[in-house]
Design a protein around this motif. Structure first.
Motif, PDB file in Angstrom:
ATOM      1  N   LYS A  56      -2.734   4.324  -0.519  1.00 56.01           N
ATOM      2  CA  LYS A  56      -3.928   4.311   0.314  1.00 56.01           C
ATOM      3  C   LYS A  56      -4.044   3.017   1.107  1.00 56.01           C
ATOM      4  O   LYS A  56      -4.710   2.984   2.143  1.00 56.01           O
ATOM      5  CB  LYS A  56      -5.174   4.524  -0.549  1.00 56.01           C
ATOM      6  CG  LYS A  56      -5.286   5.949  -1.085  1.00 56.01           C
ATOM      7  CD  LYS A  56      -6.340   6.079  -2.162  1.00 56.01           C
ATOM      8  CE  LYS A  56      -7.741   5.913  -1.619  1.00 56.01           C
ATOM      9  NZ  LYS A  56      -8.772   6.184  -2.667  1.00 56.01           N
ATOM     10  N   GLN A  57      -3.385   1.954   0.628  1.00 54.46           N
ATOM     11  CA  GLN A  57      -3.374   0.677   1.346  1.00 54.46           C
ATOM     12  C   GLN A  57      -2.156   0.535   2.254  1.00 54.46           C
ATOM     13  O   GLN A  57      -1.865  -0.548   2.772  1.00 54.46           O
ATOM     14  CB  GLN A  57      -3.399  -0.486   0.332  1.00 54.46           C
ATOM     15  CG  GLN A  57      -4.620  -0.485  -0.570  1.00 54.46           C
ATOM     16  CD  GLN A  57      -5.901  -0.487   0.229  1.00 54.46           C
ATOM     17  OE1 GLN A  57      -6.110  -1.362   1.074  1.00 54.46           O
ATOM     18  NE2 GLN A  57      -6.774   0.494  -0.034  1.00 54.46           N
ATOM     19  N   ASN A  58      -1.409   1.669   2.360  1.00 54.99           N
ATOM     20  CA  ASN A  58      -0.198   1.721   3.187  1.00 54.99           C
ATOM     21  C   ASN A  58       0.908   0.784   2.674  1.00 54.99           C
ATOM     22  O   ASN A  58       1.766   0.357   3.428  1.00 54.99           O
ATOM     23  CB  ASN A  58      -0.522   1.405   4.660  1.00 54.99           C
ATOM     24  CG  ASN A  58       0.510   2.008   5.608  1.00 54.99           C
ATOM     25  OD1 ASN A  58       1.047   3.081   5.328  1.00 54.99           O
ATOM     26  ND2 ASN A  58       0.784   1.330   6.716  1.00 54.99           N
ATOM     27  N   ARG A  59       0.864   0.490   1.386  1.00 60.37           N
ATOM     28  CA  ARG A  59       1.922  -0.301   0.734  1.00 60.37           C
ATOM     29  C   ARG A  59       2.872   0.696   0.078  1.00 60.37           C
ATOM     30  O   ARG A  59       2.947   0.845  -1.133  1.00 60.37           O
ATOM     31  CB  ARG A  59       1.310  -1.266  -0.265  1.00 60.37           C
ATOM     32  CG  ARG A  59       0.384  -2.291   0.402  1.00 60.37           C
ATOM     33  CD  ARG A  59      -0.547  -3.002  -0.552  1.00 60.37           C
ATOM     34  NE  ARG A  59       0.140  -3.823  -1.524  1.00 60.37           N
ATOM     35  CZ  ARG A  59      -0.467  -4.622  -2.417  1.00 60.37           C
ATOM     36  NH1 ARG A  59      -1.810  -4.713  -2.402  1.00 60.37           N
ATOM     37  NH2 ARG A  59       0.219  -5.331  -3.286  1.00 60.37           N
ATOM     38  N   LEU A  60       3.637   1.399   0.942  1.00 55.85           N
ATOM     39  CA  LEU A  60       4.343   2.595   0.499  1.00 55.85           C
ATOM     40  C   LEU A  60       5.526   2.268  -0.416  1.00 55.85           C
ATOM     41  O   LEU A  60       5.818   3.023  -1.351  1.00 55.85           O
ATOM     42  CB  LEU A  60       4.803   3.407   1.711  1.00 55.85           C
ATOM     43  CG  LEU A  60       3.673   3.857   2.661  1.00 55.85           C
ATOM     44  CD1 LEU A  60       4.222   4.772   3.746  1.00 55.85           C
ATOM     45  CD2 LEU A  60       2.570   4.569   1.883  1.00 55.85           C
ATOM     46  N   ASP A  61       6.222   1.195  -0.149  1.00 52.20           N
ATOM     47  CA  ASP A  61       7.357   0.854  -1.013  1.00 52.20           C
ATOM     48  C   ASP A  61       6.880   0.541  -2.436  1.00 52.20           C
ATOM     49  O   ASP A  61       7.487   0.986  -3.426  1.00 52.20           O
ATOM     50  CB  ASP A  61       8.128  -0.335  -0.435  1.00 52.20           C
ATOM     51  CG  ASP A  61       8.874   0.022   0.851  1.00 52.20           C
ATOM     52  OD1 ASP A  61       9.159   1.231   1.039  1.00 52.20           O
ATOM     53  OD2 ASP A  61       9.151  -0.888   1.654  1.00 52.20           O
ATOM     54  N   GLU A  62       5.818  -0.236  -2.527  1.00 53.01           N
ATOM     55  CA  GLU A  62       5.262  -0.546  -3.844  1.00 53.01           C
ATOM     56  C   GLU A  62       4.729   0.713  -4.522  1.00 53.01           C
ATOM     57  O   GLU A  62       4.841   0.883  -5.749  1.00 53.01           O
ATOM     58  CB  GLU A  62       4.142  -1.581  -3.706  1.00 53.01           C
ATOM     59  CG  GLU A  62       4.622  -2.953  -3.268  1.00 53.01           C
ATOM     60  CD  GLU A  62       3.476  -3.870  -2.872  1.00 53.01           C
ATOM     61  OE1 GLU A  62       3.147  -4.773  -3.665  1.00 53.01           O
ATOM     62  OE2 GLU A  62       2.911  -3.639  -1.786  1.00 53.01           O
ATOM     63  N   ALA A  63       4.166   1.622  -3.715  1.00 50.46           N
ATOM     64  CA  ALA A  63       3.666   2.869  -4.259  1.00 50.46           C
ATOM     65  C   ALA A  63       4.793   3.687  -4.875  1.00 50.46           C
ATOM     66  O   ALA A  63       4.670   4.218  -5.990  1.00 50.46           O
ATOM     67  CB  ALA A  63       2.965   3.679  -3.175  1.00 50.46           C
ATOM     68  N   LEU A  64       5.945   3.774  -4.164  1.00 50.39           N
ATOM     69  CA  LEU A  64       7.069   4.548  -4.684  1.00 50.39           C
ATOM     70  C   LEU A  64       7.647   3.912  -5.945  1.00 50.39           C
ATOM     71  O   LEU A  64       8.069   4.618  -6.873  1.00 50.39           O
ATOM     72  CB  LEU A  64       8.144   4.691  -3.608  1.00 50.39           C
ATOM     73  CG  LEU A  64       7.780   5.636  -2.449  1.00 50.39           C
ATOM     74  CD1 LEU A  64       8.827   5.560  -1.343  1.00 50.39           C
ATOM     75  CD2 LEU A  64       7.640   7.073  -2.954  1.00 50.39           C
ATOM     76  N   GLN A  65       7.656   2.601  -6.016  1.00 52.38           N
ATOM     77  CA  GLN A  65       8.129   1.926  -7.230  1.00 52.38           C
ATOM     78  C   GLN A  65       7.221   2.262  -8.423  1.00 52.38           C
ATOM     79  O   GLN A  65       7.702   2.520  -9.538  1.00 52.38           O
ATOM     80  CB  GLN A  65       8.174   0.414  -6.998  1.00 52.38           C
ATOM     81  CG  GLN A  65       9.252  -0.044  -6.026  1.00 52.38           C
ATOM     82  CD  GLN A  65       9.171  -1.532  -5.721  1.00 52.38           C
ATOM     83  OE1 GLN A  65       8.403  -2.270  -6.362  1.00 52.38           O
ATOM     84  NE2 GLN A  65       9.930  -1.982  -4.740  1.00 52.38           N
ATOM     85  N   ALA A  66       5.909   2.269  -8.185  1.00 53.08           N
ATOM     86  CA  ALA A  66       4.974   2.615  -9.258  1.00 53.08           C
ATOM     87  C   ALA A  66       5.160   4.063  -9.695  1.00 53.08           C
ATOM     88  O   ALA A  66       5.120   4.383 -10.891  1.00 53.08           O
ATOM     89  CB  ALA A  66       3.539   2.375  -8.804  1.00 53.08           C
ATOM     90  N   LEU A  67       5.413   4.952  -8.731  1.00 49.37           N
ATOM     91  CA  LEU A  67       5.604   6.366  -9.068  1.00 49.37           C
ATOM     92  C   LEU A  67       6.922   6.585  -9.801  1.00 49.37           C
ATOM     93  O   LEU A  67       7.023   7.472 -10.660  1.00 49.37           O
ATOM     94  CB  LEU A  67       5.531   7.220  -7.804  1.00 49.37           C
ATOM     95  CG  LEU A  67       4.157   7.250  -7.134  1.00 49.37           C
ATOM     96  CD1 LEU A  67       4.215   8.001  -5.806  1.00 49.37           C
ATOM     97  CD2 LEU A  67       3.116   7.895  -8.047  1.00 49.37           C
ATOM     98  N   ILE A  81       3.080  10.596   0.081  1.00 45.82           N
ATOM     99  CA  ILE A  81       3.723   9.432   0.706  1.00 45.82           C
ATOM    100  C   ILE A  81       4.791   9.879   1.693  1.00 45.82           C
ATOM    101  O   ILE A  81       4.912   9.339   2.810  1.00 45.82           O
ATOM    102  CB  ILE A  81       4.314   8.511  -0.384  1.00 45.82           C
ATOM    103  CG1 ILE A  81       3.181   7.845  -1.168  1.00 45.82           C
ATOM    104  CG2 ILE A  81       5.234   7.454   0.231  1.00 45.82           C
ATOM    105  CD1 ILE A  81       3.650   7.077  -2.380  1.00 45.82           C
ATOM    106  N   TYR A  82       5.588  10.893   1.297  1.00 45.41           N
ATOM    107  CA  TYR A  82       6.620  11.382   2.217  1.00 45.41           C
ATOM    108  C   TYR A  82       6.004  12.008   3.465  1.00 45.41           C
ATOM    109  O   TYR A  82       6.574  11.909   4.559  1.00 45.41           O
ATOM    110  CB  TYR A  82       7.520  12.390   1.501  1.00 45.41           C
ATOM    111  CG  TYR A  82       8.461  11.726   0.498  1.00 45.41           C
ATOM    112  CD1 TYR A  82       9.110  10.537   0.814  1.00 45.41           C
ATOM    113  CD2 TYR A  82       8.687  12.305  -0.747  1.00 45.41           C
ATOM    114  CE1 TYR A  82       9.955   9.932  -0.092  1.00 45.41           C
ATOM    115  CE2 TYR A  82       9.537  11.715  -1.666  1.00 45.41           C
ATOM    116  CZ  TYR A  82      10.158  10.518  -1.331  1.00 45.41           C
ATOM    117  OH  TYR A  82      11.008   9.912  -2.230  1.00 45.41           O
ATOM    118  N   LEU A  83       4.832  12.627   3.315  1.00 41.02           N
ATOM    119  CA  LEU A  83       4.148  13.144   4.501  1.00 41.02           C
ATOM    120  C   LEU A  83       3.732  12.012   5.428  1.00 41.02           C
ATOM    121  O   LEU A  83       3.831  12.122   6.658  1.00 41.02           O
ATOM    122  CB  LEU A  83       2.924  13.966   4.087  1.00 41.02           C
ATOM    123  CG  LEU A  83       3.197  15.360   3.517  1.00 41.02           C
ATOM    124  CD1 LEU A  83       1.895  16.018   3.074  1.00 41.02           C
ATOM    125  CD2 LEU A  83       3.901  16.235   4.551  1.00 41.02           C
TER     126      LEU A  83
END
Length: 544
Positions: free
Chosen positions: A502-513, A533-535
């Motif tokens: 939601k903060q557009n920190r997508l790389d960090e988001a994918l690492q958490a997932l 995220i992929y969308l």
């Protein structure tokens, strides 16, 4: 010869021969109306506290067969929940209505039981009728009963006590000193049903022994010998049940001897104090709380445990020595101790002081009150008016208490105000605010809870969800990072990924997932968040 009032004497009927039934039917109708009026604020109240841990809240439980519901140690209780769930899964009204009906049944049984015991004690008919009706009415309207009735999960309390009281009523209202086979069968069936509703019903045999000693024919073991047909099958079943109960107590996380940081001796010393709080709440129900903050006594000298224990011994000794002069009070005191023993003796239970534990032993305290009132001419109009005024006062207090149970925020505000040094009410208040969409206020309560006790995994995750909802992403991320330090749980990692995204920190988001998937590959939200995220990255094929 049979002493006057002993069980061998000709018993009085519930309604004297030749006396019209309509006053009793009118009284029952009045009790029904008054009881429902008292509990009316809570009838539409929400599921609260442990209600959320009832099985039908588990995913997929709606389609589970009846056999799944009946597994476990309380099948009869779960059958009633199954009926409620089939009729009205989410609406709490019918859950509460059934609880009130069970409570009303208990009031009627208390009237019948007290009436018979007063007759055995030699109380003359006019006074006996007034005291028996007053006892049943006080049981119905006393505010200390609110938790046992307004709390859906406490159906285990009022249903098991209904079956317990029915068994006791069958025993005391038997037509002869010696229980016949029909009475034995009724008592045993009801006793078994009570035990598979809640385990505290196992105290019934001890109460029956006490009853036979006191009243059959009076301070004699003759009645116990005559009623061997009742006690022999119970004794045989107790051996098997004992192994079963001991096994449960060794593995349970909320009660028993396997609990951490709560020994049987510390719990016993604590209960020596708690019993006096219950007695005070019976007389003066002020300061009621759904989550009492009651200190644990680490030893006999801690928090006055020795004084409480000596007082219990002193009163018990006096009750025994004066049992012939004050038989109702003596019997009532020992009945109270027997009935409160399953929850307030040496078997550790996580919660140290809980108001619903007074529901079963309430009968003993009523008989102590009857001992005092039997010496007053309660058949006079003035005395009846005074008893009616007392009943009305308790009824008003019970109505006010039920109003607290009608709303989750009011409920947990009340608990938090009464237990300022306890974190759980603050945590639950935060959860209630979050459920109402008042996320900023929820985050404040979670923060307050964290200052009372060191936060655990659940507090950090719920705090993060509230902070995210309140547009505080930095706070949410910080709390989730604390949560994953405590537990390697997919929920926290996936939620962290969602907040990062939601903060557009997508790389960090994918690492958490990735961490969430590693912790539990079957946790579905992980894939929902990854797809979103992929969308965002314009990769619809990977999202699919």
């Amino acid at each position: 010869s049979t002493p006057k009032g002993a069980p061998g004497a000709t018993p009085p009927a519930a309604v004297a021969p030749g006396q019209p039934w309509w006053p009793y039917l009118a009284g029952l109708a009045a009790a029904l109306i008054v009881t429902f009026q008292i509990y009316s604020p809570a009838l539409h109240g929400p599921f609260l506290f442990d209600d959320r841990y009832l099985p039908f809240f588990a995913p997929g439980w709606a389609d589970a067969p009846l056999s799944n519901w009946l597994r476990g140690v309380r099948p009869l209780l779960m059958f009633t929940f199954w009926l409620n769930f089939r009729i009205s899964p989410a609406d709490t009204l019918l859950y509460h209505v059934l609880n009130v009906i069970f409570h009303l049944g208990n009031g009627v049984l208390i009237w019948l039981i007290v009436d018979r015991i007063l007759e055995w004690a030699g109380v003359e008919a006019p006074r006996r009728r007034v005291l028996a009706i007053f006892s049943g009415a006080l049981f119905l309207v006393h505010p200390i009963q609110t938790e046992s009735v307004a709390y859906v999960a406490s159906r285990s309390e009022n249903l098991s006590v209904l079956l317990f009281n029915a068994a006791l009523a069958a025993f005391v209202r038997r037509p002869a000193r010696e229980a016949g086979l029909r009475t034995v069968a009724i008592v045993l069936v009801l006793f078994a049903a009570a035990c598979v509703t809640k385990e505290h019903a196992a105290a019934l045999p001890a109460l029956l022994l006490l009853t036979d000693y006191f009243w059959n024919p009076g301070f004699s073991f003759d009645g116990i010998r005559r009623n061997w047909k009742v006690y022999a099958p119970i004794a045989a079943g107790a051996v098997l049940a004992g192994f079963w109960i001991f096994r449960i107590l060794r593995v349970s996380s909320t009660a028993g001897f396997g609990m951490r940081n709560l020994t049987w001796s510390d719990y016993f010393f604590t209960q020596c104090r708690a019993i006096w709080v219950y007695l005070r709440l019976f007389l003066l129900p002020v300061g009621q709380n759904a989550d009492h903050d009651f200190a644990l006594s680490h030893g006999v000298l801690d928090h006055g445990a020795l004084i409480g224990m000596l007082a219990l011994v002193g009163v018990s000794l006096a009750a025994w020595l004066y049992r012939r002069q004050f038989p109702l009070a003596s019997y009532g005191w020992f009945a109270f101790l027997i009935l409160i023993a399953p929850t307030s003796s040496f078997i550790p239970i996580r919660d140290l002081l809980v108001e619903r534990r007074l529901y079963l032993p309430f009968l003993g305290l009523l008989l102590i009150v009857c001992e005092l009132l039997r010496r007053v001419d309660v058949a006079r109009k003035g005395a009846i008016a005074a008893l009616a005024a007392v009943t009305a006062l308790y009824a008003f207090a019970a109505y006010q208490r039920n109003d607290v149970w009608s709303d989750p925020i009011a409920f947990w505000k009340d608990a938090a105000a009464g237990s300022p040094g306890k974190a759980r009410p603050r945590f639950q208040l935060g959860y209630a605010y979050y459920g109402e969409g008042r996320c900023a206020e929820a985050a404040v309560e979670y923060e307050r809870a964290s200052k009372i006790e060191p936060p655990d995994y659940t507090l950090y995750v719920d705090w993060a969800l509230a902070a995210d909802c309140a547009q505080q992403p930095d706070v949410a991320i910080a709390k989730l990072k604390e949560a994953v330090k405590l537990e390697r749980n997919a929920h926290a990692w996936a939620t962290l990924g969602m907040v990062y995204a939601k903060q557009n920190r997508l790389d960090e988001a994918l690492q958490a997932l990735d961490a969430a998937q590693s912790a539990d590959a079957r946790f579905e939200p992980t894939y929902v968040y990854r797809g979103n995220i992929y969308l965002l990255r314009k990769e619809p094929a990977r999202a699919a």
